[in-house]
Design a protein around this motif. Structure first.
Motif, PDB file in Angstrom:
ATOM      1  N   VAL A  49      20.833  51.406  28.025  1.00 24.34           N
ATOM      2  CA  VAL A  49      21.693  51.309  29.204  1.00 24.34           C
ATOM      3  C   VAL A  49      23.132  51.717  28.903  1.00 24.34           C
ATOM      4  CG1 VAL A  49      22.521  49.786  31.028  1.00 24.34           C
ATOM      5  CG2 VAL A  49      20.233  49.441  30.072  1.00 24.34           C
ATOM      6  N   VAL A  50      23.726  51.076  27.899  1.00 28.62           N
ATOM      7  CA  VAL A  50      25.169  51.235  27.712  1.00 28.62           C
ATOM      8  C   VAL A  50      25.536  52.664  27.334  1.00 28.62           C
ATOM      9  CG1 VAL A  50      27.186  50.441  26.427  1.00 28.62           C
ATOM     10  CG2 VAL A  50      25.401  48.830  27.055  1.00 28.62           C
ATOM     11  N   ASN A  51      24.864  53.179  26.300  1.00 23.97           N
ATOM     12  CA  ASN A  51      25.241  54.504  25.836  1.00 23.97           C
ATOM     13  C   ASN A  51      25.057  55.578  26.915  1.00 23.97           C
ATOM     14  OD1 ASN A  51      26.117  56.497  24.042  1.00 23.97           O
ATOM     15  ND2 ASN A  51      24.012  56.894  23.366  1.00 23.97           N
ATOM     16  N   PRO A  52      23.877  55.661  27.575  1.00 21.60           N
ATOM     17  CA  PRO A  52      23.755  56.679  28.624  1.00 21.60           C
ATOM     18  C   PRO A  52      24.784  56.513  29.738  1.00 21.60           C
ATOM     19  CG  PRO A  52      21.595  55.842  28.045  1.00 21.60           C
ATOM     20  CD  PRO A  52      22.589  54.990  27.328  1.00 21.60           C
ATOM     21  N   LEU A  53      25.026  55.259  30.169  1.00 25.88           N
ATOM     22  CA  LEU A  53      25.992  55.070  31.253  1.00 25.88           C
ATOM     23  C   LEU A  53      27.406  55.397  30.782  1.00 25.88           C
ATOM     24  CD1 LEU A  53      24.735  51.894  33.121  1.00 25.88           C
ATOM     25  CD2 LEU A  53      24.425  54.298  33.683  1.00 25.88           C
ATOM     26  N   PHE A  54      27.691  55.049  29.518  1.00 25.79           N
ATOM     27  CA  PHE A  54      28.994  55.392  28.972  1.00 25.79           C
ATOM     28  C   PHE A  54      29.186  56.907  28.981  1.00 25.79           C
ATOM     29  CE2 PHE A  54      31.406  56.756  25.206  1.00 25.79           C
ATOM     30  CZ  PHE A  54      32.643  56.255  25.556  1.00 25.79           C
ATOM     31  N   ARG A  55      28.139  57.613  28.553  1.00 25.78           N
ATOM     32  CA  ARG A  55      28.242  59.076  28.542  1.00 25.78           C
ATOM     33  C   ARG A  55      28.420  59.631  29.951  1.00 25.78           C
ATOM     34  NH1 ARG A  55      27.186  61.681  23.650  1.00 25.78           N
ATOM     35  NH2 ARG A  55      27.834  63.464  24.890  1.00 25.78           N
ATOM     36  N   LEU A  56      27.774  58.962  30.900  1.00 28.89           N
ATOM     37  CA  LEU A  56      27.902  59.385  32.301  1.00 28.89           C
ATOM     38  C   LEU A  56      29.359  59.271  32.755  1.00 28.89           C
ATOM     39  CD1 LEU A  56      26.184  60.068  34.929  1.00 28.89           C
ATOM     40  CD2 LEU A  56      26.437  57.657  35.446  1.00 28.89           C
ATOM     41  N   VAL A  57      29.948  58.083  32.521  1.00 28.67           N
ATOM     42  CA  VAL A  57      31.328  57.863  32.946  1.00 28.67           C
ATOM     43  C   VAL A  57      32.261  58.789  32.173  1.00 28.67           C
ATOM     44  CG1 VAL A  57      33.181  56.165  33.092  1.00 28.67           C
ATOM     45  CG2 VAL A  57      30.832  55.491  33.591  1.00 28.67           C
ATOM     46  N   GLN A  58      32.015  58.913  30.875  1.00 26.41           N
ATOM     47  CA  GLN A  58      32.837  59.788  30.043  1.00 26.41           C
ATOM     48  C   GLN A  58      32.813  61.217  30.587  1.00 26.41           C
ATOM     49  OE1 GLN A  58      31.314  60.651  26.160  1.00 26.41           O
ATOM     50  NE2 GLN A  58      33.319  60.444  25.190  1.00 26.41           N
ATOM     51  N   THR A  59      31.583  61.695  30.899  1.00 29.25           N
ATOM     52  CA  THR A  59      31.452  63.054  31.423  1.00 29.25           C
ATOM     53  C   THR A  59      32.237  63.217  32.717  1.00 29.25           C
ATOM     54  OG1 THR A  59      29.232  62.992  30.533  1.00 29.25           O
ATOM     55  CG2 THR A  59      29.737  64.835  31.962  1.00 29.25           C
ATOM     56  N   SER A  60      32.232  62.160  33.551  1.00 32.52           N
ATOM     57  CA  SER A  60      32.886  62.284  34.853  1.00 32.52           C
ATOM     58  C   SER A  60      34.396  62.381  34.712  1.00 32.52           C
ATOM     59  CB  SER A  60      32.519  61.097  35.743  1.00 32.52           C
ATOM     60  OG  SER A  60      33.263  59.960  35.388  1.00 32.52           O
ATOM     61  N   LEU A  61      34.930  61.920  33.573  1.00 35.77           N
ATOM     62  CA  LEU A  61      36.385  61.909  33.389  1.00 35.77           C
ATOM     63  C   LEU A  61      36.861  62.990  32.430  1.00 35.77           C
ATOM     64  CD1 LEU A  61      36.902  58.046  33.181  1.00 35.77           C
ATOM     65  CD2 LEU A  61      37.681  59.548  35.013  1.00 35.77           C
ATOM     66  N   GLN A  62      35.962  63.949  32.122  1.00 42.04           N
ATOM     67  CA  GLN A  62      36.313  64.979  31.148  1.00 42.04           C
ATOM     68  C   GLN A  62      36.348  66.355  31.782  1.00 42.04           C
ATOM     69  OE1 GLN A  62      33.565  64.892  27.939  1.00 42.04           O
ATOM     70  NE2 GLN A  62      34.902  63.708  26.611  1.00 42.04           N
ATOM     71  N   ASP A  63      37.256  67.141  31.300  1.00 38.66           N
ATOM     72  CA  ASP A  63      37.203  68.558  31.626  1.00 38.66           C
ATOM     73  C   ASP A  63      36.089  69.168  30.759  1.00 38.66           C
ATOM     74  OD1 ASP A  63      39.351  70.927  32.693  1.00 38.66           O
ATOM     75  OD2 ASP A  63      37.864  71.476  31.178  1.00 38.66           O
ATOM     76  N   THR A  64      35.151  69.878  31.400  1.00 32.95           N
ATOM     77  CA  THR A  64      33.992  70.351  30.641  1.00 32.95           C
ATOM     78  C   THR A  64      34.362  71.278  29.494  1.00 32.95           C
ATOM     79  OG1 THR A  64      33.509  71.098  32.861  1.00 32.95           O
ATOM     80  CG2 THR A  64      31.627  70.575  31.459  1.00 32.95           C
ATOM     81  N   ASP A  65      35.371  72.099  29.710  1.00 32.78           N
ATOM     82  CA  ASP A  65      35.696  73.093  28.683  1.00 32.78           C
ATOM     83  C   ASP A  65      36.536  72.505  27.555  1.00 32.78           C
ATOM     84  OD1 ASP A  65      34.351  75.043  30.114  1.00 32.78           O
ATOM     85  OD2 ASP A  65      36.104  75.413  31.380  1.00 32.78           O
TER      86      ASP A  65
END
Lengths: 190, 598
Positions: free
Chosen positions: B61-77
């Motif tokens: 739960v934690v790691n995938p959701l963390f990655r989800l939130v992290q991805t949402s707050l990151q510039d992809t490039d």
């Protein structure tokens, strides 16, 4: 539906008599539908789709979805690829195929070999076979277009050379379709 | 301080034990306590269990959701922090509309499910309505029907022009237009509700089955009639379960992907899941999708908190171990009304769709309708013996679902036990994490798993492992709620009795809890297993060439217009599920969601 009532050209689908009974795929789900929409846009402009929207079309996902809706009797006309339609006719479904007078759009399916393919020669052999008369004759069975000269299409199907084709380049498709998808969503709502 | 020496041996009130232990550790004075008192607080092996459970939840739960939130707050490039993804995700009115549509859909489905499930559950559990066996069987039929298969059945029934119901209506009345349009918001709401209400039915009957008739008798003696007793006594007793079920229903409805893909896309409106699919299709904008999904997480957090508040305020313990008589209520002629209502709902959910799907499964070409020369069994033999991947995908679905159910139940049970008996600190955090996946629509969960475990060093993309882990996570809330309900139904006094008599906690679990919970746990396992066999949305983005599941194959077939094979595959899924449920019933002596007639 009588054969003489059938549409003859893409623009015939805009006739209000088909309101709520026209089916298409969705360019975001189906490359074939995207290519088709790009071709029609090139010939008739985007107004074609704005008018189509007024006819309240039923928009599925794949290019086969219109077939499903027509077989069900849900829709009466739709945009699909010829091989899907002929495959369905061969199953005994009471439908017909129209090759529109304002131009076919060819849904080209290219093939390639990855640079680091484990068996490049086998792949090359396979691609050779896909360009052979054997393969061309085989695919005419379901209504696909043979691209070799001298191989006749499926009986009853007009030869490609005798029809109007809307030409599209690879670059046009590559840059045009993503742009078109956005336009489509603005016009059709999703 | 006398209590300190007394409680750890007796373990009467666990809550008190914990707080006192904590005090001992913190209190500098405790260093000066006699040695015997310190030995009375030995190292608790439950700490190890806590660490293991926490680690499992971090992975699932934690790691995938963390990655989800992290991805949402990151510039992809650049990987730099940015709010731009959120701006993009809400920049267009149609993105907002999709979100509002989902909330409306969830609310509509929940209301319909309450109307479908609660009266039927009450009639089956508390009254002398005839035909309970067949009703339970049909509810089971609705429960094991994948929503997307039901959606296809209803497209055949209520397509505005071609649907069988509309054809019959037009034939009878001569009307030019059909009565029903499945390709509409109402159509989608109805379609989802008719396949979601079994969840609520199970939650409600489970609770009603435990309500002792003594309470109803008391109400009767005090002059309350059947209706008043039901509304003021019986249903309030089951209220936590009903509300819990309603919240589950709401969250399940907004997370559903298959039915909206089949109905909302042709009806030309979007919900969150179909909008997410757009963000994931070329060009893939996973970061925007992540940003789009995060607010949903907040909604679920709020709703889960609400449910806990409701349940806490009315701390009912229905099963006390003291035994209570349970009888059915006699409701006279109303029992036929209830039977009629139940049959009507179940006709809509099961009988009608399966008639039209059966026609398609047995047809050479289903558009040709019901006729003898159109009959064939070829669709079945084709799937089982000729199709390249069909048999394998059936096996995949059942294997992954069984593995996922074992993981989800083991985790859910352990955590529910620790949390309900308040054995260790921060168990509330663990139970919150168990419920968290509910907020994550399957496709988002799939992308979160993709972000977390597809790249090296894990490189799990397309493997059975990632599918099993994703399924286990997806249904962890179901496993946890079911286990939690089973534990809450057992008054701690029985365990306390063991411990007063000198037995340890493990003895209490082995000798008292396990026998009492055996059946409800197998029931809970099936509650995870069955939806996992039909899970579509999280499988969509994680499967590989060798790990295709039945659900993915059904969806592919729907896009290929191959309705004959699709319907046949749907029947194979249904039959194999019923066989498994049948075996479980034989082993258990009762159905997993039903009690035997008393």
């Amino acid at each position: 539906m009588k054969p003489e009532d059938a549409p003859r050209a893409w623009t015939d689908m805009l006739d209000p008599k088909w309101k709520g009974r026209v089916a298409t795929g969705h360019p975001a789900f189906s490359g074939c539908t995207g290519t088709w929409a790009l071709g029609v846009k090139k010939v008739h402009g985007w107004t074609f789709f704005e008018n189509l929207a007024k006819n309240n079309p039923r928009i599925g996902r794949s290019a086969v979805d219109p077939m499903t809706l027509i077989i069900a009797g849900e829709c009466l006309v739709g945009v699909s690829s010829a091989n899907n339609a002929y495959a369905s006719i061969d199953k005994g479904n009471p439908i017909g195929v129209v090759h529109p007078s304002d131009g076919l759009v060819l849904c080209v399916t290219p093939s390639a070999i990855p640079a680091h393919a484990p068996h490049p020669n086998a792949a090359r052999l396979f691609m050779e076979w896909m360009l052979s008369p054997d393969y061309a004759r085989m695919i005419t069975g379901d209504g696909s277009e043979p691209i070799l000269e001298g191989i006749a299409p499926r009986p009853g199907m007009p030869a490609l050379a005798d029809q109007k084709v809307i030409p599209l380049t690879v670059d046009e498709i590559r840059t045009g379709v993503p742009e078109l998808i956005e336009q489509w969503r603005e016009t059709f709502g999703n | 301080m006398g209590r300190v020496s007394a409680y750890p041996w007796i373990g009467g009130n666990d809550n008190a034990t914990i707080t006192i232990r904590a005090k001992c550790r913190e209190d500098p004075l405790s260093a000066g306590l006699p040695k015997i008192r310190r030995r009375s607080l030995p190292f608790d092996p439950l700490i190890i269990l806590w660490i293991v459970l926490a680690a499992a939840l971090v992975i699932l739960v934690v790691n995938p959701l963390f990655r989800l939130v992290q991805t949402s707050l990151q510039d992809t490039d650049t990987g730099a922090f940015t709010w731009m993804n959120y701006v993009t995700a809400y920049s267009r009115p149609r993105y907002i509309t999709a979100m509002l549509n989902s909330l409306r859909l969830g609310a509509g489905v929940t209301v319909l499910c309450l109307l479908f499930a609660v009266p039927i559950a009450w009639a089956v559990s508390r009254t002398d309505m005839p035909g309970k066996g067949i009703i339970r069987f049909l509810v089971l039929g609705a429960f094991v029907t994948p929503p997307y298969l039901g959606a296809i059945g209803w497209i055949l029934l209520a397509g505005p022009n071609s649907g069988w119901l509309n054809r019959i209506w037009m034939g009878l009345t001569g009307a030019q237009e059909g009565l029903f349009n499945i390709y509409s918001f109402g159509g989608l709401t109805f379609n989802i509700a008719i396949y979601s209400f079994p969840y609520l039915f199970i939650f409600t009957t489970a609770a009603l089955d435990l309500v002792s008739s003594e309470m109803e008798d008391a109400a009767n003696i005090l002059g309350a009639g059947i209706l008043r007793t039901t509304l003021r006594v019986t249903l309030p007793m089951a209220l936590p379960a009903i509300l819990g079920g309603a919240i589950v229903t709401f969250l399940e409805a907004i997370a559903l992907f298959g039915s909206p893909a089949l109905i909302a896309i042709p009806a030309r409106f979007n919900v969150v899941t179909t909008q997410l699919l757009q963000f994931f299709s070329q060009p893939i904008r996973a970061e925007v999708a992540a940003a789009y999904a995060v607010p949903l997480l907040l909604i679920t957090v709020v709703m889960f908190g609400l449910q806990r508040q409701l349940v806490r305020r009315r701390g009912f313990v229905a099963l006390t171990g003291k035994g209570g008589e349970r009888r059915v209520m006699e409701i006279g002629p109303w029992r036929w009304v209830m039977l009629g209502y139940a049959l009507f709902i179940l006709c809509l959910a099961v009988l009608l769709p399966y008639i039209v799907l059966g026609q398609a499964a047995l047809s050479k070409a289903w558009g040709r309708g019901f006729s003898l020369d159109n009959l064939t069994l070829h669709n079945f033999t084709y799937l089982l013996f000729e199709h390249d991947t069909a048999a394998r995908s059936v096996m995949n679905s059942f294997t992954y679902a069984a593995a996922a159910a074992c993981i989800a139940i083991t985790l859910g049970l352990s955590i529910a036990y620790i949390a309900s008996r308040r054995l260790l600190p921060f168990s509330g955090v663990l139970s919150f994490l168990c419920m968290a996946p509910f907020v994550v629509p399957g496709i988002v969960l799939a992308i979160a798993f993709y972000a977390a475990y597809a790249p090296p060093p894990f490189a799990l993309y397309g493997t059975a492992t990632i599918l099993i882990l994703a399924f286990a996570t997806r249904f962890l809330p179901v496993g946890y709620s079911a286990a939690d309900a089973a534990i809450r139904a057992i008054n701690p006094e029985m365990e306390e009795a063991v411990r007063i008599l000198g037995g340890g906690r493990l003895t209490a679990i082995r000798q008292v809890m396990a026998p009492l919970m055996k059946r409800s746990l197998i029931g809970a396992w099936l509650l995870v297993f069955i939806p996992a066999t039909r899970e579509l949305s999280s499988a969509m983005f994680l499967y590989g060439p060798k790990t295709r599941t039945m659900s993915v194959m059904l969806m592919d077939m729907s896009e290929e217009g191959n309705f004959e094979s699709l319907a046949a595959l749907g029947f194979l899924l249904l039959i194999s599920t019923l066989v498994i449920v049948g075996i479980a019933t034989a082993l258990l002596g009762r159905d997993f969601m039903l009690r035997r007639e008393r």
